[in-house]
Enzyme design. Sequence first.
Site, short mmCIF file in Angstrom:
data_model
loop_
_atom_site.label_atom_id
_atom_site.label_comp_id
_atom_site.label_asym_id
_atom_site.label_seq_id
_atom_site.Cartn_x
_atom_site.Cartn_y
_atom_site.Cartn_z
N LYS A 185 3.92 -3.73 3.42
CA LYS A 185 3.00 -4.83 3.70
C LYS A 185 3.62 -6.19 3.35
O LYS A 185 3.60 -7.12 4.14
CB LYS A 185 1.69 -4.67 2.89
CG LYS A 185 0.88 -3.47 3.29
CD LYS A 185 -0.44 -3.40 2.52
CE LYS A 185 -0.24 -3.22 1.03
NZ LYS A 185 0.46 -2.00 0.64
N THR A 186 4.18 -6.26 2.15
CA THR A 186 4.77 -7.52 1.73
C THR A 186 5.99 -7.85 2.60
O THR A 186 6.21 -9.00 2.97
CB THR A 186 5.16 -7.44 0.24
OG1 THR A 186 3.99 -7.09 -0.50
CG2 THR A 186 5.69 -8.76 -0.27
N ASP A 208 -1.27 -12.06 1.01
CA ASP A 208 -0.85 -10.76 0.48
C ASP A 208 -1.90 -10.29 -0.54
O ASP A 208 -2.62 -11.11 -1.11
CB ASP A 208 0.52 -10.91 -0.20
CG ASP A 208 1.22 -9.56 -0.40
OD1 ASP A 208 0.69 -8.53 0.07
OD2 ASP A 208 2.30 -9.53 -1.03
N GLU A 209 -1.97 -8.99 -0.78
CA GLU A 209 -2.90 -8.42 -1.78
C GLU A 209 -4.33 -8.90 -1.55
O GLU A 209 -5.03 -9.29 -2.50
CB GLU A 209 -2.45 -8.80 -3.21
CG GLU A 209 -1.01 -8.48 -3.52
CD GLU A 209 -0.78 -7.09 -4.07
OE1 GLU A 209 -1.75 -6.28 -4.10
OE2 GLU A 209 0.37 -6.79 -4.42
N GLN A 229 -5.70 -0.22 -3.91
CA GLN A 229 -5.05 -0.94 -5.00
C GLN A 229 -5.88 -2.12 -5.50
O GLN A 229 -5.36 -3.06 -6.07
CB GLN A 229 -3.67 -1.43 -4.56
CG GLN A 229 -2.72 -0.29 -4.26
CD GLN A 229 -1.31 -0.79 -3.99
OE1 GLN A 229 -0.62 -1.25 -4.88
NE2 GLN A 229 -0.90 -0.73 -2.74
N ARG A 241 4.66 2.66 -8.16
CA ARG A 241 5.73 1.69 -8.46
C ARG A 241 7.08 2.39 -8.49
O ARG A 241 8.13 1.76 -8.43
CB ARG A 241 5.52 1.02 -9.84
CG ARG A 241 4.26 0.18 -10.01
CD ARG A 241 4.06 -0.80 -8.90
NE ARG A 241 3.12 -0.27 -7.93
CZ ARG A 241 3.02 -0.72 -6.68
NH1 ARG A 241 3.79 -1.67 -6.25
NH2 ARG A 241 2.15 -0.20 -5.84
P1 ATP Z 1 2.58 -2.54 -2.41
O1 ATP Z 1 1.33 -1.95 -1.83
O2 ATP Z 1 3.01 -1.80 -3.61
O3 ATP Z 1 2.51 -4.01 -2.56
P2 ATP Z 1 3.97 -2.92 0.07
O4 ATP Z 1 3.19 -2.22 1.10
O5 ATP Z 1 3.86 -4.37 -0.03
O6 ATP Z 1 3.74 -2.21 -1.33
P3 ATP Z 1 6.78 -3.44 0.27
O7 ATP Z 1 6.99 -3.85 -1.14
O8 ATP Z 1 6.76 -4.44 1.33
O9 ATP Z 1 5.49 -2.51 0.33
O10 ATP Z 1 7.86 -2.35 0.66
C1 ATP Z 1 8.18 -1.25 -0.19
C2 ATP Z 1 9.66 -0.94 -0.14
O11 ATP Z 1 9.99 -0.35 1.12
C3 ATP Z 1 10.53 -2.17 -0.25
O12 ATP Z 1 11.67 -1.85 -0.99
C4 ATP Z 1 10.87 -2.48 1.19
O13 ATP Z 1 12.05 -3.21 1.30
C5 ATP Z 1 11.00 -1.10 1.79
N1 ATP Z 1 10.72 -1.07 3.23
C6 ATP Z 1 9.56 -1.39 3.83
N2 ATP Z 1 9.65 -1.22 5.16
C7 ATP Z 1 10.88 -0.76 5.42
C8 ATP Z 1 11.58 -0.38 6.61
N3 ATP Z 1 11.03 -0.44 7.80
N4 ATP Z 1 12.84 0.04 6.46
C9 ATP Z 1 13.42 0.13 5.26
N5 ATP Z 1 12.82 -0.22 4.11
C10 ATP Z 1 11.56 -0.65 4.18
MG MG Z 2 3.20 -5.63 -1.60
#
Ligand code: ATP
Ligand code: MG
Length: 717
Positions: A35-36, A220-221, A251, A604
């Site tokens: 997402k981020t 975000d969030e 979350q 995490r």
């Molecule tokens: P959270 O809910 O914990 O905030 P999130 O959904 O925001 O998580 P991110 O932090 O954006 O998730 O991504 C999680 C990890 O996966 C990061 O290390 C990111 O770089 C990696 N990642 C996400 N998408 C891809 C992708 N398409 N290919 C490779 N790595 C990815």
């Molecule tokens: Mg995130």
Amino acid sequence: MDVSFILDSLNDAQREAVCSPAGSLLVLAGAGSGKTRVLTHRVAWVVQACGVSPLSILAVTFTNKAAQEMRGRIEHMLGYPMRGMWMGTFHSIAHRLLRAHWHEAGLEQGFQILDSDDQLRMIKRTLKELNLDEGYWPPKQIQWYINGHKEEGRRSKHVLDTIDTQQRELLRIYRAYEELCDRFALVDFSELLLRAFELIKNNEPLRVRYQQRFQHILVDEFQDTNAIQYEWLKLFAAAHKNIFIVGDDDQSIYGWRGARVENILQFEKDFPGTMVIRLEQNYRSTANILNIANAVIDQNQSRLGKNLWTHDEEGEPVRLYVAYNEIDEARFVVDRIQSWLDQGNLRSETAILYRSNAQSRVFEEVLLQAAIPYRVYGGLRFFERAEIKDALAYMRLVASRQDDPSFERIVNVPARGIGNRTLEQTRDYARVNQVSLWDAARALVHTKELSSRAISSLSLFLDLIEQLASLLEGKTLADQVEQTLHHSGLLAHFAKEKGEKAQTRVENLEELITAARNYDHDEEDGTDTLSAFLSHAALESGEGQAEEWEDCVQLMSLHSAKGLEFPLVFLTGLEEGLFPHQRSLQEPGRLEEERRLCYVGMTRAMKLLYISYAEVRHLYGRETYGSPSRFLGEIPDEMLVEVRSSGPGTRDRFSFANAREDNGGSVQLGKQVRHSSFGEGIVLSVEGRGEHTRVQVNFESVGNKWLVLAYANLEIL
Ligand code: ATP
Ligand code: MG
């Protein structure tokens, strides 16, 4: 222009979100699904591919640290600075607006921000002006009341009048507090949000200007936005409805602070035609880690429901360590970190997560012994916390009456009517006569230089310290701490205040008793135990904490771990009453929030996850025999591998045993049982061992209950 580099490292669903046409979009997806990442790529995309100026972008993050990181990533991707882009927390953006338009916002140019402690001081002052008794009107409670209203967008004039005299009086205090803040040009945290909201809402030219400027709004969030924050977003997006939000209902962990997870559902209603994108692939964690997190969060009833899977390998099994106490737990954790480092890994790749800030102390101690640099996030280190410093200042003054900083610190804490003027006179006397503050105070109470009121409150303080000194004589260190907490009135002072923060302070103070009990002093070095303990505390608060730039182990509460990721994670203290926290056990809604917190913690971890609990824990000055957290019971047995210490004294060797042990009794899953008051029911889960065995029973009459087997007197049918 080639912009494919922005999309290269995204999967189809992520790409769809990043390149979506203008309009409202909601990315609803589980932890670690990107997402981020989608949010940062979206910014890069609109700038690079759509030619949008960074000036037109407003991006909201949950912490300032996250904002910095995201900006860095975008600039790195594009290779140039994002000048003019507004990226920050709701508070920092509101602050920026008010600084720019202080006049329109009805403020003075030099308005000052009140942090939470300053706000409390202002509330006390308000009470004084109204001639109200703090004992009857606890300032913390009033702070809670005022901020609660502001976060819902209500000023005192919007609060409905009632016939309830208590409510009317609260409202009167709120009104007087507003007037006082206005008079001195002071703005508290919730006022920042409310005032910026009103500014944009009521000032049409400004509203139009910002609505036109911020063509792209990203958040975000989103699951942790409160009422006023959401109103804000709607206002900014009202004209173009170009709003891109990402969030995860699983979350949402700030409900206790007014966050509204319902905003996610409301969003689709408020912005008809919203495009909803779900990301289901997790890129962060191994399959073993993800399975455990999914199993736990699956127990929550109120969920929007999501699928989360990974292509990643199974990875190492998730390991459970049953410690015999909290020190054993910390030693285990540090031992594992040491082997991680021995394999050539970085310290900053490991995080120790806990539910309650007071838990950090034991980890800090063991890390210090092992000379491993660490950093405590989202909270001060134990010995730096204000209440701990207060308590230690009493003991310092007992140890040495000449300790002026300690005298200054506690002479009026808790408040005992010693005003600034009296203090000034004491300082003057001390300066002129070259004596300590203590001696100055003693001299002054025998002169006619102070008012009789000042003399009596100052004597009260001097007597209190003398009494405390004789009380502490001959006592063990732990008893000395305990006596100090009670006799000084500190414990009672925080205990009578309401709110999460005051409760934490009480817990920390009680934890100081444990620290004293476990303090191991080598008598041979000639100092008495109290002095040795006090210098230990002083050293610990100054040293040890790594520098910002230094590679160090990360210690943080589960709340501050949101959004972050680490290859090696320790999720500690999984005991009923600690996690889930005692305060959440009565309310089903709060319990689900605790479970989400557990989900946040587990997700995490990237490569390795260790979960631990202690059979006996000394925390908050008490010894508790915790039963394992219900969250552990929610993990299928085969998913957890238990790591056992081979017994006290041989802590360095760990052997692996299979998942959970049998409780040895005949109460098993699915058995029909009868309880003397709850009637008949069926056993849903059994956990723990020996005298700590607990069972969860679904009773026909009262629903699910956890019972300690040893006391429940269950009859097996
Ligand atoms: P959270 O809910 O914990 O905030 P999130 O959904 O925001 O998580 P991110 O932090 O954006 O998730 O991504 C999680 C990890 O996966 C990061 O290390 C990111 O770089 C990696 N990642 C996400 N998408 C891809 C992708 N398409 N290919 C490779 N790595 C990815
Ligand atoms: Mg995130």
